[in-house]
Design a protein around this motif. Sequence first.
Motif, PDB file in Angstrom:
ATOM      1  N   UNK A 133      35.836  57.294  41.685  1.00 13.73           N
ATOM      2  CA  UNK A 133      37.202  57.476  41.680  1.00 13.73           C
ATOM      3  C   UNK A 133      37.911  56.156  41.547  1.00 13.73           C
ATOM      4  N   UNK A 134      37.739  55.182  42.361  1.00 17.47           N
ATOM      5  CA  UNK A 134      38.273  53.757  42.337  1.00 17.47           C
ATOM      6  C   UNK A 134      37.969  53.106  40.902  1.00 17.47           C
ATOM      7  N   UNK A 135      36.763  53.242  40.633  1.00 18.86           N
ATOM      8  CA  UNK A 135      36.276  52.658  39.287  1.00 18.86           C
ATOM      9  C   UNK A 135      37.219  53.017  38.143  1.00 18.86           C
ATOM     10  N   UNK A 136      37.513  54.388  38.011  1.00 16.04           N
ATOM     11  CA  UNK A 136      38.089  55.209  36.802  1.00 16.04           C
ATOM     12  C   UNK A 136      39.542  55.343  37.160  1.00 16.04           C
ATOM     13  N   UNK A 137      40.423  54.918  38.460  1.00 14.37           N
ATOM     14  CA  UNK A 137      41.505  55.153  38.367  1.00 14.37           C
ATOM     15  C   UNK A 137      42.495  54.525  37.521  1.00 14.37           C
ATOM     16  N   UNK A 138      42.354  52.979  37.071  1.00 16.26           N
ATOM     17  CA  UNK A 138      42.951  52.506  36.149  1.00 16.26           C
ATOM     18  C   UNK A 138      42.903  52.902  34.715  1.00 16.26           C
ATOM     19  N   UNK A 148      40.257  53.443  21.515  1.00 15.03           N
ATOM     20  CA  UNK A 148      41.466  52.498  21.367  1.00 15.03           C
ATOM     21  C   UNK A 148      41.346  51.434  22.020  1.00 15.03           C
ATOM     22  N   UNK A 149      41.187  50.430  21.181  1.00 17.72           N
ATOM     23  CA  UNK A 149      40.764  48.928  21.807  1.00 17.72           C
ATOM     24  C   UNK A 149      42.000  48.395  22.934  1.00 17.72           C
ATOM     25  N   UNK A 150      42.975  48.715  22.456  1.00 19.07           N
ATOM     26  CA  UNK A 150      44.019  48.161  23.384  1.00 19.07           C
ATOM     27  C   UNK A 150      44.158  48.954  24.805  1.00 19.07           C
ATOM     28  N   UNK A 151      43.642  50.258  24.574  1.00 19.09           N
ATOM     29  CA  UNK A 151      43.693  51.115  25.716  1.00 19.09           C
ATOM     30  C   UNK A 151      42.356  50.501  26.844  1.00 19.09           C
ATOM     31  N   UNK A 152      41.345  49.962  26.143  1.00 20.68           N
ATOM     32  CA  UNK A 152      40.330  49.459  26.873  1.00 20.68           C
ATOM     33  C   UNK A 152      40.611  48.253  27.594  1.00 20.68           C
ATOM     34  N   UNK A 153      41.549  47.121  26.861  1.00 15.69           N
ATOM     35  CA  UNK A 153      41.984  45.922  27.311  1.00 15.69           C
ATOM     36  C   UNK A 153      43.071  46.491  28.335  1.00 15.69           C
ATOM     37  N   UNK A 154      43.975  47.240  28.285  1.00 16.34           N
ATOM     38  CA  UNK A 154      44.873  47.553  29.324  1.00 16.34           C
ATOM     39  C   UNK A 154      43.983  47.934  30.547  1.00 16.34           C
ATOM     40  N   UNK A 155      43.038  49.043  30.483  1.00 21.42           N
ATOM     41  CA  UNK A 155      42.402  49.274  31.447  1.00 21.42           C
ATOM     42  C   UNK A 155      41.804  48.214  32.150  1.00 21.42           C
ATOM     43  N   UNK A 156      41.009  47.255  31.601  1.00 19.51           N
ATOM     44  CA  UNK A 156      40.702  46.007  32.071  1.00 19.51           C
ATOM     45  C   UNK A 156      41.593  45.100  32.887  1.00 19.51           C
ATOM     46  N   UNK A 157      42.981  45.131  32.542  1.00 18.18           N
ATOM     47  CA  UNK A 157      43.935  44.283  32.999  1.00 18.18           C
ATOM     48  C   UNK A 157      44.382  44.947  34.389  1.00 18.18           C
ATOM     49  N   UNK A 158      44.467  46.230  34.366  1.00 20.34           N
ATOM     50  CA  UNK A 158      44.785  47.167  35.520  1.00 20.34           C
ATOM     51  C   UNK A 158      43.813  47.130  36.601  1.00 20.34           C
ATOM     52  N   UNK A 159      42.468  47.159  36.008  1.00 17.16           N
ATOM     53  CA  UNK A 159      41.581  46.875  37.066  1.00 17.16           C
ATOM     54  C   UNK A 159      41.607  45.643  37.573  1.00 17.16           C
ATOM     55  N   UNK A 160      41.822  44.723  36.975  1.00 12.66           N
ATOM     56  CA  UNK A 160      42.023  43.172  37.863  1.00 12.66           C
ATOM     57  C   UNK A 160      43.271  43.235  38.634  1.00 12.66           C
TER      58      UNK A 160
END
Length: 272
Positions: free
Chosen positions: A60-65, A81-93
Amino acid sequence: MAFKRQTKEEKERLRRRRRRQLIGGALSILILLGIVSVVRAAAGGVAWLMDDTEEREHYEALLAPMVMLDPVPFDSLENADQSMLLQTAIWSTIYNEDLNRYERDDLGALILPSVDVDKNAALLFGPNYKLQHGTFTASGMEFVYDETTLSYTIPVTGTTSVYTPRVENIESSAKQKRVTVGYIPPQVGFSLEGTVNMDQPAKYYDYIFTRQGDGYYLTAVTDSDVSANVNSTVSFSSQAMPQEVNEEMLRQAAQADSTPDTAAQSTAEPQA
């Protein structure tokens, strides 16, 4: 009837028999207690093995972003969607790192090093997936990438449709984990059908994690066989980013905006 006198040998045999009976009875009780203890221990062990609460909370914590971005299902990271993956990584950070250690620009926007984005991306997508860094726009926000400093400028506010994940089930095998995730809608919204239970998932997706080396990493998102209750489907408008993140970024931006120039201006002599 005449009373028969017991001999010394008969008395000794009787004593030995009674001693064996007492010892046998005591052993029977101990054996019974042992069996009960073993059964209880086994039941406790099975319950412990069946309790996957910690693993569910981890996912749950890992997938929240990613869940908050409500991505379209994909069968591989290459087709996502590569921008979605990038945005996910940013929010994870932003979720996982201490925001106080990052610099800010003159407007209070967060300066996020791409090396930290890569580190958090690897936790979800695995060490073999490489992000393609660059400026992009998503969810009404522009993420500006500076190739000189290798960092992103993160807007203080933005809008995005927010879901939070609730892991309903985890199916594990040697090569794969299938994590069924319920999408809990935000605590705002309305339904034309009437009262809405906001604690129930609006929909479900299966997140597929594939084994790579000594870990499992996300490789696909698919439709789930689990169906959402129609009464928990809601209509809601876009809202601000997750409240705790937004408040923290706004607070730090306000601090950054309190410059010495402002203080100097307040103490300047009035003009004639």
